[in-house]
Scaffold this motif. Sequence first.
Motif, short mmCIF file in Angstrom:
data_model
loop_
_atom_site.label_atom_id
_atom_site.label_comp_id
_atom_site.label_asym_id
_atom_site.label_seq_id
_atom_site.Cartn_x
_atom_site.Cartn_y
_atom_site.Cartn_z
N ALA A 35 1.79 97.39 46.77
CA ALA A 35 3.23 97.36 47.47
C ALA A 35 3.74 96.03 47.83
O ALA A 35 3.20 95.27 48.56
N PRO A 36 5.03 95.70 47.47
CA PRO A 36 5.32 94.22 47.73
C PRO A 36 6.25 94.44 48.89
O PRO A 36 6.58 95.63 49.53
N PRO A 37 6.51 93.32 49.69
CA PRO A 37 7.04 93.50 51.16
C PRO A 37 8.38 94.12 50.85
O PRO A 37 8.86 94.58 51.98
N ASP A 38 9.32 93.94 49.97
CA ASP A 38 10.50 94.48 50.03
C ASP A 38 10.51 96.06 49.80
O ASP A 38 11.57 96.47 49.79
N ARG A 39 9.66 96.79 49.75
CA ARG A 39 9.37 97.97 49.54
C ARG A 39 8.75 98.69 51.15
O ARG A 39 8.45 99.81 51.20
N ILE A 40 8.54 97.71 52.01
CA ILE A 40 8.03 98.23 53.24
C ILE A 40 9.17 98.05 54.41
O ILE A 40 9.68 96.98 54.61
N LEU A 41 9.48 99.08 54.98
CA LEU A 41 10.66 99.02 55.81
C LEU A 41 10.52 98.40 57.16
O LEU A 41 11.16 97.56 57.51
N ASN A 42 9.20 98.16 57.61
CA ASN A 42 9.31 97.34 58.98
C ASN A 42 8.77 96.00 58.36
O ASN A 42 8.15 95.13 59.24
N ALA A 43 8.87 95.38 57.01
CA ALA A 43 8.78 93.97 56.72
C ALA A 43 10.16 93.61 56.60
O ALA A 43 10.56 92.44 56.33
N THR A 44 11.18 94.34 56.83
CA THR A 44 12.50 93.89 56.99
C THR A 44 12.89 93.44 58.43
O THR A 44 12.55 93.91 59.38
N ALA A 45 13.64 92.28 58.52
CA ALA A 45 14.20 91.69 60.09
C ALA A 45 15.06 92.81 60.72
O ALA A 45 15.06 92.73 61.74
N ASP A 46 15.80 93.83 59.90
CA ASP A 46 16.78 94.40 60.78
C ASP A 46 16.33 96.08 60.31
O ASP A 46 17.11 96.82 60.84
#
Length: 583
Positions: free
Chosen positions: A564-575
């Motif tokens: 899994a890359p970070p852009d597929r992780i919901l809580n890796a997003t700032a908003d």
Amino acid sequence: MPPYTGWIAADLPDNRAIAEAFQLLGDLLQLEGADRHRVLAYHRAATRAREEARPLAELALQGRATEVADIGTTLQAKIVELAETGRIAALETARERTPEGLVEVAGLRGLGPKRAMAAHETLGVASLRDLGAALHDGRLADVPGFGKGTIESIGEQLAERAMRAAAPGGERIPLGRGLLIARRLSRELAEAPGVISVDIAGSLRRGRESAHDVDLVASEEHPGAAAAALGASPGSVGDDGVTHARAQAGDGTWVELIAGPAESHGNRLQHATGSAAHNVRLRERAVRLGLSVSQHGIVDADGVRHVHADEAGVYRALGLPDIPPELREDRGEIEAALRDELPQLVRLEDLRGDVHIHTDWSDGRDSLEDMVVAARARGYAYVAISDHSPRLRMARGLDERRLRAQWEAIADVRERHPDITILRACEVDIVAEGLDFEDDVLAELDFVTASLHSGFALSGRELTERVLRAIRSPHVDSIGHPTGRMLGKRDAAPLDIGAIAEAAATTGTALEINGQLNRLDLDADNARTALDAGATLILSSDAHSVMGLDFVENSVLVARRAGAPPDRILNATADLGGRLLAP
Ligand SMILES: [Zn+2]
Ligand SMILES: [Zn+2]
């Protein structure tokens, strides 16, 4: 006096049997509150008996067991009694007074003889089994000295035991527990004199769900330093200063150690991390390049050995980028590396918040404010207070009235801690009728995790239907521990993960990788299925205490194993995927 012959009569008790009898007698006396010195005398004698090479029963019959340290005339008489009659009267009467099963009860962390006896006297608890039953129906809380923390810890320890007993072969260590042990050992080892650095290797480092043992790789100033610190004697020292040692940690876990000079640390770490299949592929590649690779270094065509302080050096020498440990399973990672197509994997530091945590409003141990402070200390930008819904009575689930009262408490804490966004959330039960809160209540929440906690006797089709209904609810943001598995206790529900992942991808509902030691749910294979279907993942600790926030590290490991890359992780997003208003 006849000379000692070293011969043991077949019907004489061996030293182990003697040790066990003394140990038990000491344990029972301790439970009864006997004099400390008397208890200690039996325990010392038990240890001595385990370590003594000569047969104690025979020595005792010759009147010579007193030559052994810690064995006086009283204890010698007891050994003679055991040898001649097959029993020790004092032990038999102690057994009649105090149930033997209480010894195990007293041995639980945080319990001890006093509390074990209190449980015995108040509830008639005589074994771990009884203790489990009393815990289950809530009677334990009536016993003096059994606070909430104690009861919770008992629950965890009993579950851990069940898990160990049910593990295949009874031997494998589950990932979460293995990592706890490995991290503690490597920290201790790294501080020992002569030890330069320590890394966890093996399948634990690759994030496999269970391991046979804990693999550690160390660099040291002189051969044997790390092994000595581990309490093991190093085997032979290789001509390159590398030693292997094997030792048993206090809890019975086996530790495998490879130690050597710092300049070849990378070679050892690469080798000991594996997997075996990955290393085979790597050796094949080396051969094609005219090289030979091993834990001792890389030997070139001229027979010159090159060593590497870090793993990246090893891979570089083979014309490859550093392949993340979690991908080293010979599942196409070497080909992907050669094409420069390795995924960028999510890291712990990519996470911006935790949206599945509990407080003492439901079954958590710590207060709302303590949890918020701890989340802030981890550098999180947001945290969601997600206590249980009313149906989960055992976990003191909140009804609507208490949920609203919690919102007031959240408002207070928000004022004191403006530097972190505190979300009003809940972990709502997925039940037969749908969800355990009305839609209008859910609509007022900032974040909703929906989880299965019951209904596991239903068919996979019915459970899948329930989860799909939750995914389609416009109020549900994520599905908590989707398959409901409890390692060693309950298998994953036979859900149609493919259908669930597709639905989740369509609605934008996140699927959780729950980091609890006994959950790790979704697992890496299911998480991969979810990613392939286009779904988003969320990595949660499901913490029930401040310490529990660490469990998210397990989620990260599983996610990395799933690629899994970070852009597929919901809580890796700032908003939080657009759920938070821009500041
Ligand atoms: Zn849950
Ligand atoms: Zn939870």
